[in-house]
Scaffold this motif. Structure first.
Motif, PDB file in Angstrom:
ATOM      1  N   ALA A 172     -32.832  28.564 -48.300  1.00  0.00           N
ATOM      2  CA  ALA A 172     -32.668  27.512 -47.070  1.00  0.00           C
ATOM      3  C   ALA A 172     -32.831  28.463 -45.732  1.00  0.00           C
ATOM      4  N   GLN A 173     -32.353  29.591 -45.864  1.00  0.00           N
ATOM      5  CA  GLN A 173     -32.552  30.364 -44.547  1.00  0.00           C
ATOM      6  C   GLN A 173     -34.178  30.770 -44.422  1.00  0.00           C
ATOM      7  N   ALA A 174     -34.713  31.140 -45.592  1.00  0.00           N
ATOM      8  CA  ALA A 174     -36.269  31.282 -45.546  1.00  0.00           C
ATOM      9  C   ALA A 174     -37.116  30.382 -44.988  1.00  0.00           C
ATOM     10  N   GLN A 175     -36.477  29.122 -45.454  1.00  0.00           N
ATOM     11  CA  GLN A 175     -37.448  27.648 -45.042  1.00  0.00           C
ATOM     12  C   GLN A 175     -37.116  27.548 -43.674  1.00  0.00           C
ATOM     13  N   ALA A 176     -35.817  27.757 -43.147  1.00  0.00           N
ATOM     14  CA  ALA A 176     -35.609  27.420 -41.638  1.00  0.00           C
ATOM     15  C   ALA A 176     -36.362  28.533 -40.795  1.00  0.00           C
ATOM     16  N   GLN A 177     -36.678  29.720 -41.258  1.00  0.00           N
ATOM     17  CA  GLN A 177     -37.556  30.813 -40.458  1.00  0.00           C
ATOM     18  C   GLN A 177     -38.649  30.404 -40.777  1.00  0.00           C
ATOM     19  N   GLY A 178     -39.370  29.715 -41.679  1.00  0.00           N
ATOM     20  CA  GLY A 178     -40.687  29.657 -42.023  1.00  0.00           C
ATOM     21  C   GLY A 178     -41.091  30.819 -42.883  1.00  0.00           C
ATOM     22  N   LYS A 179     -40.569  31.478 -43.526  1.00  0.00           N
ATOM     23  CA  LYS A 179     -40.949  32.727 -44.452  1.00  0.00           C
ATOM     24  C   LYS A 179     -40.830  32.217 -45.715  1.00  0.00           C
ATOM     25  N   SER A 180     -41.490  33.242 -46.565  1.00  0.00           N
ATOM     26  CA  SER A 180     -41.364  33.107 -47.989  1.00  0.00           C
ATOM     27  C   SER A 180     -39.854  33.928 -48.433  1.00  0.00           C
ATOM     28  N   SER A 181     -39.246  32.939 -49.519  1.00  0.00           N
ATOM     29  CA  SER A 181     -37.971  33.410 -49.933  1.00  0.00           C
ATOM     30  C   SER A 181     -38.195  34.530 -50.776  1.00  0.00           C
ATOM     31  N   ILE A 182     -37.030  35.532 -50.800  1.00  0.00           N
ATOM     32  CA  ILE A 182     -37.277  36.727 -51.688  1.00  0.00           C
ATOM     33  C   ILE A 182     -36.605  36.677 -53.022  1.00  0.00           C
ATOM     34  N   VAL A 183     -36.119  35.414 -53.373  1.00  0.00           N
ATOM     35  CA  VAL A 183     -35.533  34.840 -54.628  1.00  0.00           C
ATOM     36  C   VAL A 183     -36.631  35.602 -55.772  1.00  0.00           C
ATOM     37  N   PRO A 184     -37.959  35.136 -55.775  1.00  0.00           N
ATOM     38  CA  PRO A 184     -38.643  35.452 -57.082  1.00  0.00           C
ATOM     39  C   PRO A 184     -38.796  37.188 -57.140  1.00  0.00           C
ATOM     40  N   ALA A 185     -38.791  37.605 -55.892  1.00  0.00           N
ATOM     41  CA  ALA A 185     -38.726  39.313 -56.337  1.00  0.00           C
ATOM     42  C   ALA A 185     -37.630  39.800 -56.696  1.00  0.00           C
ATOM     43  N   TRP A 186     -36.349  39.048 -56.608  1.00  0.00           N
ATOM     44  CA  TRP A 186     -35.037  39.490 -57.068  1.00  0.00           C
ATOM     45  C   TRP A 186     -35.161  39.149 -58.496  1.00  0.00           C
ATOM     46  N   LEU A 187     -35.640  37.949 -59.016  1.00  0.00           N
ATOM     47  CA  LEU A 187     -35.553  37.473 -60.466  1.00  0.00           C
ATOM     48  C   LEU A 187     -36.487  38.316 -61.107  1.00  0.00           C
ATOM     49  N   ALA A 188     -37.536  38.776 -60.504  1.00  0.00           N
ATOM     50  CA  ALA A 188     -38.420  39.722 -61.338  1.00  0.00           C
ATOM     51  C   ALA A 188     -38.023  41.056 -61.892  1.00  0.00           C
ATOM     52  N   GLN A 189     -36.872  41.558 -61.057  1.00  0.00           N
ATOM     53  CA  GLN A 189     -36.273  42.970 -61.159  1.00  0.00           C
ATOM     54  C   GLN A 189     -34.923  42.677 -62.136  1.00  0.00           C
ATOM     55  N   MET A 190     -34.572  41.419 -62.704  1.00  0.00           N
ATOM     56  CA  MET A 190     -33.572  41.229 -63.347  1.00  0.00           C
ATOM     57  C   MET A 190     -33.876  41.373 -64.805  1.00  0.00           C
ATOM     58  N   PRO A 191     -32.892  41.629 -65.597  1.00  0.00           N
ATOM     59  CA  PRO A 191     -33.191  41.448 -67.070  1.00  0.00           C
ATOM     60  C   PRO A 191     -33.824  40.120 -67.308  1.00  0.00           C
ATOM     61  N   PRO A 192     -34.818  40.210 -68.323  1.00  0.00           N
ATOM     62  CA  PRO A 192     -35.359  38.741 -68.710  1.00  0.00           C
ATOM     63  C   PRO A 192     -34.558  37.784 -68.931  1.00  0.00           C
ATOM     64  N   ASP A 193     -33.707  38.182 -69.918  1.00  0.00           N
ATOM     65  CA  ASP A 193     -32.707  37.107 -70.566  1.00  0.00           C
ATOM     66  C   ASP A 193     -31.973  36.578 -69.361  1.00  0.00           C
TER      67      ASP A 193
END
Length: 208
Positions: A172-193
């Motif tokens: 929501a913060q990224a959308q309000a600022q017109g930026k891309s969310s960093i959530v996909p980058a966080w998920l990519a560095q988490m254990p797959p399961d």
């Protein structure tokens, strides 16, 4: 024998004359009492008291100057007694109505207390939600300001639902600022399961 009979006859006549005299005297006394010449009750009171026939009511003297006042007083006393009885009845009715009113007031106070408790509970829950939202927004800003390599270890210490709530705030913060969310980058560095479980829960329970 003849003399005995004569004496008995004479004694009977004497007794009869005495009774007649007493009767005539009593009638005359009553007549004088009616005329107001003598007070027969006062004269006969000792005799009546001796035989247990004392009159209970007092003799009313029509010439008594306080007679009207006494009658008015008696009438007033009766009216006072009637008024007192009426007041007692009214007091009982008022007491009954007051008891009913007190019961209704008590029920109303209980209802007001329940509504107040419900309102306090709602306000407490609302404040908790607002505080949690503020904490999530602050945490999102804090984690978003650091590299993913440092943010992900902190995220992994949280439970899945807390991570999901934080991800939604970051989106929501990224959308309000017109930026891309960093959530996909966080998920990519988490254990797959762990990342798969979080994404599955986010799909099953999407945010509002």
């Amino acid at each position: 024998m003849a003399r005995s009979r004569r004496r008995a006859h004479v004694a009977g006549r004497i007794l009869g004359l005495l009774l007649l005299i007493i009767g005539l005297s009593f009638i005359g006394l009553l007549w004088f009492d009616i005329l107001g010449i003598v007070d027969a009750r006062a004269l006969l009171y000792p005799v009546l008291k001796t035989v247990g026939l004392t009159p209970s009511a007092q003799r009313i003297n029509p010439d008594d100057p306080l007679l009207l006042d006494r009658e008015r007083l008696i009438k007033s006393e009766k009216e006072v007694l009637l008024d007192r009885e009426d007041l007692q009845i009214q007091a009982k009715n008022l007491a009954k109505k007051d008891e009913e009113v007190q019961q209704k007031l008590s029920a109303l106070e209980d209802r007001i207390k329940q509504e107040k408790d419900r309102e306090n509970s709602f306000n407490a829950m609302k404040k908790m939600a607002e505080d949690r939202k503020a904490n999530l927004e602050q945490s999102a800003l804090y984690l978003n300001s650091m590299p993913p390599s440092k943010a992900v270890p902190i995220l992994l210490q949280m439970d899945d639902q807390s991570i999901i709530d934080l991800f939604r705030v970051v989106d929501a913060q990224a959308q309000a600022q017109g930026k891309s969310s960093i959530v996909p980058a966080w998920l990519a560095q988490m254990p797959p399961d762990r990342a798969a479980a979080i994404q599955r829960k986010m799909v099953l329970k999407p945010g509002n």
